[in-house]
Write an enzyme that holds these catalytic residues in place. Structure first.
Site, mmCIF file in Angstrom:
data_model
loop_
_atom_site.group_PDB
_atom_site.id
_atom_site.type_symbol
_atom_site.label_atom_id
_atom_site.label_comp_id
_atom_site.label_asym_id
_atom_site.label_seq_id
_atom_site.Cartn_x
_atom_site.Cartn_y
_atom_site.Cartn_z
ATOM 1 N N GLY A 94 0.838 -1.190 0.000
ATOM 2 C CA GLY A 94 0.000 0.000 0.000
ATOM 3 C C GLY A 94 0.874 1.240 0.000
ATOM 4 C CD GLU A 117 -1.676 2.138 -3.938
ATOM 5 O OE1 GLU A 117 -2.920 2.090 -3.955
ATOM 6 O OE2 GLU A 117 -1.001 2.369 -2.915
ATOM 7 C CB ILE A 118 -4.903 -2.043 -4.745
ATOM 8 C CG1 ILE A 118 -5.871 -3.023 -5.420
ATOM 9 C CG2 ILE A 118 -5.643 -0.880 -4.105
ATOM 10 C CD1 ILE A 118 -6.771 -3.756 -4.435
ATOM 11 C CG ASN A 158 -6.000 -7.484 -3.450
ATOM 12 O OD1 ASN A 158 -5.566 -7.424 -2.300
ATOM 13 N ND2 ASN A 158 -7.292 -7.616 -3.708
ATOM 14 C CB THR A 159 -0.399 -7.552 -0.742
ATOM 15 O OG1 THR A 159 -1.085 -6.544 0.013
ATOM 16 C CG2 THR A 159 0.616 -6.888 -1.647
ATOM 17 C CB CYS A 178 3.239 3.257 5.778
ATOM 18 S SG CYS A 178 4.918 2.670 6.015
ATOM 19 C CG ASP A 181 -9.313 1.766 4.476
ATOM 20 O OD1 ASP A 181 -9.804 2.226 5.527
ATOM 21 O OD2 ASP A 181 -9.936 1.687 3.400
#
Length: 283
Positions: A94, A117-118, A158-159, A178, A181
């Protein structure tokens, strides 16, 4: 009547080495990790083409070797992707607009660092910034930094679903989470980036002694992450001098975009770091 140029046109108008502008890459702050985002991912880590992301670390055969010679295939594995001289060791999950990535890159010039990052536009911004910095700090440029930013890149992923598709067992030495959400509502807690299940996946891809770094401005989320990592048998919390002396903690606290915003607004930052423990021997 012709309207203003679209964002895509403005992105494409920049010259080589010119830094991308965030205003052309804006996107919603969060994405639903359970949605179908039409993602591309390797079936196993060995099938991932890292050469496109770290071209300076692609292993090549001698130029004198004819291309039709069987030895010329030694620079590719059985999946047809280039062999690398190094593996990715640091992952920022992210990563947002990449503030932490670009701060770590010159401090760890011999280590491959990857942002995941998605969001599509945000991923593209980080990729374009990495390309621009490599041009600006190339060996023949007036100003250079250690590594020349050849060691940093970003992928759209998408991890929560595909982390083991990208990384081998015990491959990573650092994972950064870091300002994730917070998903405040209880029914949304299953979407938090830290959970019992996900912690097992982090443990799988991390080498013993590796560390997971967490930071948030939401105390409830901080307590959630601490509770779940401390309850996991593969992790132990890092405290005391080891935490105070960790350069990565200092960078994480000051260099992310969210961290800077919290600083401007006078908010608090909650930091916790967890070390991957050695697995017990089989009985």
């Amino acid at each position: 009547m012709v309207g203003p140029p679209k964002k895509r046109q403005k992105r494409d108008d920049k010259q080589e080495g010119q830094m991308p502008q965030k205003k052309f890459y804006r996107q919603r702050a969060h994405a639903n990790p359970f949605s179908d985002h039409d993602l591309t991912y390797p079936e196993i880590p060995a099938a991932m083409n890292w050469g496109d992301h770290y071209p300076a670390y692609v292993a090549t055969v001698p130029a004198a070797v004819p291309k039709d010679d069987p030895i010329a295939t030694e620079d590719r594995n059985e999946y047809g992707v280039p062999r690398m001289t190094k593996q990715v060791e640091v992952a920022d999950i992210g990563c947002g607009f990449g503030g932490l990535l670009f701060a770590l890159a010159p401090k760890m010039p011999e280590t491959l660092i990857l942002g995941l990052e998605i969001r599509t536009s945000v991923t593209e911004f980080v990729q374009e910034k990495a390309k621009a910095l490599r041009v600006q700090h190339s060996s023949d440029a007036a100003e250079t930094v250690p590594g020349g930013y050849q060691n940093v890149s970003c992928i759209r992923a998408n991890t929560m679903k595909f982390l083991p598709n990208f990384f081998e067992k015990a491959q990573l030495s650092k994972i950064f989470l870091c300002f994730p959400d917070p998903h405040f509502k209880a029914r949304k807690h299953k979407a938090r980036i830290v959970s019992t299940t996900l912690n097992s996946e982090y443990a799988f891809v991390m080498r013993p002694g590796g560390k997971v770094y967490t930071i948030t401005d939401v105390e409830d989320l901080h307590m959630w992450m601490v509770e779940h990592f401390e309850a996991h048998p593969s992790f132990g919390r890092v405290e005391g001098d080891e935490l105070e002396d960790d350069e990565a903690v200092k960078v994480m606290t000051t260099e992310t975009e969210e961290g800077k915003k919290v600083e401007r607004n006078g908010g608090k930052k909650f930091v916790a770091v967890f070390k991957r423990l050695e697995d017990p021997p089989w009985p």
